[in-house]
Design a protein around this motif. Structure first.
Motif, mmCIF file in Angstrom:
data_model
loop_
_atom_site.group_PDB
_atom_site.id
_atom_site.type_symbol
_atom_site.label_atom_id
_atom_site.label_comp_id
_atom_site.label_asym_id
_atom_site.label_seq_id
_atom_site.Cartn_x
_atom_site.Cartn_y
_atom_site.Cartn_z
ATOM 1 N N TYR A 1 11.136 -9.697 -8.065
ATOM 2 C CA TYR A 1 11.831 -9.006 -9.162
ATOM 3 C C TYR A 1 10.939 -7.861 -9.624
ATOM 4 O O TYR A 1 9.842 -8.080 -10.149
ATOM 5 C CB TYR A 1 12.111 -9.970 -10.324
ATOM 6 C CG TYR A 1 12.517 -9.202 -11.579
ATOM 7 C CD1 TYR A 1 13.619 -8.345 -11.544
ATOM 8 C CD2 TYR A 1 11.781 -9.284 -12.752
ATOM 9 C CE1 TYR A 1 13.970 -7.592 -12.658
ATOM 10 C CE2 TYR A 1 12.130 -8.551 -13.876
ATOM 11 C CZ TYR A 1 13.226 -7.701 -13.813
ATOM 12 O OH TYR A 1 13.567 -6.937 -14.908
ATOM 13 N N GLU A 2 11.430 -6.648 -9.393
ATOM 14 C CA GLU A 2 10.642 -5.475 -9.763
ATOM 15 C C GLU A 2 11.506 -4.520 -10.586
ATOM 16 O O GLU A 2 12.282 -3.736 -10.028
ATOM 17 C CB GLU A 2 10.175 -4.744 -8.503
ATOM 18 C CG GLU A 2 9.301 -5.582 -7.596
ATOM 19 C CD GLU A 2 8.419 -4.700 -6.723
ATOM 20 O OE1 GLU A 2 7.199 -4.799 -6.871
ATOM 21 O OE2 GLU A 2 8.953 -3.916 -5.927
ATOM 22 N N PRO A 3 11.393 -4.612 -11.917
ATOM 23 C CA PRO A 3 12.144 -3.654 -12.724
ATOM 24 C C PRO A 3 11.700 -2.235 -12.363
ATOM 25 O O PRO A 3 10.490 -1.946 -12.366
ATOM 26 C CB PRO A 3 11.767 -4.023 -14.164
ATOM 27 C CG PRO A 3 10.600 -4.941 -14.091
ATOM 28 C CD PRO A 3 10.533 -5.501 -12.709
ATOM 29 N N GLY B 1 5.555 -4.651 -10.788
ATOM 30 C CA GLY B 1 5.721 -3.530 -11.712
ATOM 31 C C GLY B 1 4.509 -3.430 -12.602
ATOM 32 O O GLY B 1 4.395 -4.156 -13.588
ATOM 33 N N SER B 2 3.552 -2.573 -12.181
ATOM 34 C CA SER B 2 2.334 -2.316 -12.961
ATOM 35 C C SER B 2 1.494 -3.572 -13.218
ATOM 36 O O SER B 2 0.867 -3.708 -14.267
ATOM 37 C CB SER B 2 2.675 -1.602 -14.279
ATOM 38 O OG SER B 2 3.263 -0.348 -14.002
ATOM 39 N N VAL B 3 1.494 -4.475 -12.232
ATOM 40 C CA VAL B 3 0.612 -5.651 -12.347
ATOM 41 C C VAL B 3 -0.823 -5.193 -12.062
ATOM 42 O O VAL B 3 -1.073 -4.392 -11.158
ATOM 43 C CB VAL B 3 1.019 -6.751 -11.342
ATOM 44 C CG1 VAL B 3 0.025 -7.912 -11.365
ATOM 45 C CG2 VAL B 3 2.427 -7.257 -11.643
ATOM 46 N N ILE C 1 7.676 0.111 -12.209
ATOM 47 C CA ILE C 1 6.959 0.369 -10.958
ATOM 48 C C ILE C 1 6.189 1.684 -11.037
ATOM 49 O O ILE C 1 6.776 2.752 -11.227
ATOM 50 C CB ILE C 1 7.935 0.388 -9.754
ATOM 51 C CG1 ILE C 1 8.566 -0.993 -9.578
ATOM 52 C CG2 ILE C 1 7.218 0.828 -8.489
ATOM 53 C CD1 ILE C 1 9.529 -1.094 -8.422
ATOM 54 N N GLY C 2 4.877 1.572 -10.913
ATOM 55 C CA GLY C 2 4.018 2.752 -10.881
ATOM 56 C C GLY C 2 3.961 3.508 -12.199
ATOM 57 O O GLY C 2 3.480 4.634 -12.254
ATOM 58 N N THR C 3 4.445 2.899 -13.276
ATOM 59 C CA THR C 3 4.519 3.610 -14.558
ATOM 60 C C THR C 3 3.448 3.161 -15.548
ATOM 61 O O THR C 3 3.243 3.800 -16.567
ATOM 62 C CB THR C 3 5.886 3.357 -15.231
ATOM 63 O OG1 THR C 3 6.028 1.936 -15.415
ATOM 64 C CG2 THR C 3 7.024 3.888 -14.385
ATOM 65 N N PHE D 1 0.829 -1.218 0.000
ATOM 66 C CA PHE D 1 0.000 0.000 0.000
ATOM 67 C C PHE D 1 0.863 1.267 0.000
ATOM 68 O O PHE D 1 0.348 2.358 -0.186
ATOM 69 C CB PHE D 1 -0.917 0.024 1.228
ATOM 70 C CG PHE D 1 -1.958 -1.084 1.280
ATOM 71 C CD1 PHE D 1 -2.219 -1.897 0.190
ATOM 72 C CD2 PHE D 1 -2.707 -1.284 2.446
ATOM 73 C CE1 PHE D 1 -3.195 -2.904 0.250
ATOM 74 C CE2 PHE D 1 -3.678 -2.282 2.518
ATOM 75 C CZ PHE D 1 -3.926 -3.091 1.426
ATOM 76 N N LYS D 2 2.155 1.107 0.253
ATOM 77 C CA LYS D 2 3.072 2.266 0.350
ATOM 78 C C LYS D 2 2.513 3.292 1.352
ATOM 79 O O LYS D 2 1.890 2.891 2.324
ATOM 80 C CB LYS D 2 3.321 2.881 -1.029
ATOM 81 C CG LYS D 2 3.714 1.830 -2.067
ATOM 82 C CD LYS D 2 4.243 2.423 -3.325
ATOM 83 C CE LYS D 2 4.438 1.309 -4.350
ATOM 84 N NZ LYS D 2 5.128 1.751 -5.538
ATOM 85 N N MET D 3 2.685 4.604 1.093
ATOM 86 C CA MET D 3 2.221 5.609 2.060
ATOM 87 C C MET D 3 0.845 6.134 1.635
ATOM 88 O O MET D 3 0.629 7.344 1.531
ATOM 89 C CB MET D 3 3.251 6.763 2.152
ATOM 90 C CG MET D 3 3.113 7.621 3.388
ATOM 91 S SD MET D 3 4.450 8.840 3.499
ATOM 92 C CE MET D 3 4.050 9.971 2.180
HETATM 93 C C1 PEP Z 1 5.599 -1.776 -6.120
HETATM 94 O O1 PEP Z 1 5.806 -0.654 -5.718
HETATM 95 O O2 PEP Z 1 6.055 -2.758 -5.488
HETATM 96 C C2 PEP Z 1 4.840 -1.936 -7.345
HETATM 97 C C3 PEP Z 1 4.969 -3.062 -7.992
HETATM 98 O O3 PEP Z 1 4.066 -0.882 -7.742
HETATM 99 P P1 PEP Z 1 3.017 -0.853 -8.976
HETATM 100 O O4 PEP Z 1 2.259 -2.147 -8.951
HETATM 101 O O5 PEP Z 1 2.156 0.329 -8.693
HETATM 102 O O6 PEP Z 1 3.837 -0.712 -10.210
#
Ligand code: PEP
Length: 250
Positions: A166-168, A212-214, A172-174, A11-13
């Motif tokens: 594994y998070e390129p 990453g944007s799942v 992430i968030g893009t 959930f991050k912040m």
């Molecule tokens: C994350 O921050 O771990 C992430 C995968 O974010 P998002 O799914 O929004 O790309």
């Protein structure tokens, strides 16, 4: 070898007590097969305890970070012993936002991970390359370096308490998700590196999840790749659509 699918929600912040509680109720009420995937949500630290009370069986709670030392004068930090004290079994370590914004090095992330296992808290260990590194053909080198830092400080048995995420960083968030083929190739490489560096058994057993944007639409194809054992989800974990991602495992 069977690896149970793992779905993490970071959930991050974001959120407040009312909206996050409502979300947890929606996850609780969803008709999903709790045996098919291990589900862990990571709320902001302040909301860990109330949300943990709300989660039904089959949904666990993680912290998004922790300090490597057991106690002391570290204002604003939370120790792994404190997480364990409130019954938490999981922590996310080495998320790219911690590495880039808060300057956490490979060594620090590895040290935190070793401390976490010592405290009895399992780790979602995040690794990943930036866009510049991918475009410079450095992806494998960067991932090997990040995994190597961990392999140096933990023993073979400890890997059973690790999920590698594994998070390129570029995904992430893009909204720019890795293709299933790109993600599969990279996961395969990570597994081969672990086989070489640690052991074939650890490589066969360790879960490597993609982040990453799942979202609810792309998760099924990603999670059906042979070396992808689930997902770490940011933005979409704050929506009821997270349930569709959990269902990718069914
Ligand atoms: C994350 O921050 O771990 C992430 C995968 O974010 P998002 O799914 O929004 O790309």
């Amino acid at each position: 070898m069977t690896r149970t699918l793992f779905v993490g929600g970071n959930f991050k912040m974001n959120g407040d007590l009312a909206t996050l509680s409502k979300l947890v109720h929606q996850f609780n009420d969803a008709d999903v097969d709790v045996e098919s995937a291990e589900v862990v949500i990571a709320p902001p630290a302040l909301y860990i305890l109330p949300l943990k009370e709300l989660c039904r069986k089959g949904i666990e709670v993680a912290a998004q970070n922790a300090h490597q030392l057991p106690a002391g004068a570290y204002t604003g930090e939370i120790s792994l012993n404190q997480l364990k004290d409130i019954g938490l079994n999981w922590v996310i370590l080495g998320h790219s936002e911690r590495r880039t914004i808060f300057h956490e090095t490979d060594e620090l992330v590895a040290e935190k991970t070793a401390a976490s296992l010592k405290a009895g808290v399992k780790v979602i260990f995040c690794i990943g390359e930036t866009l510049e590194e991918r475009e410079g053909n450095k992806t494998e080198q960067v991932l090997d370096r990040q995994v190597e830092a961990l392999a140096k400080v933990i023993d073979e048995q400890s890997w059973e308490h690790i999920v590698v995420a594994y998070e390129p960083v570029w995904a992430i968030g893009t909204g720019k998700v890795a293709t299933p083929e790109q993600a599969q190739d990279t996961h395969k490489h990570i597994r081969e590196f672990i086989a070489k560096r640690v052991s074939q058994k650890v490589a066969d057993d360790v879960r490597i999840i993609y982040g990453g944007s799942v979202n609810g639409k792309n998760s099924k194809e990603l999670c059906s790749q042979p070396d992808i054992d689930g997902a770490l989800v940011g933005g979409a974990s704050l929506k009821p659509e997270f349930v569709d991602i959990i269902r990718s495992a069914e």
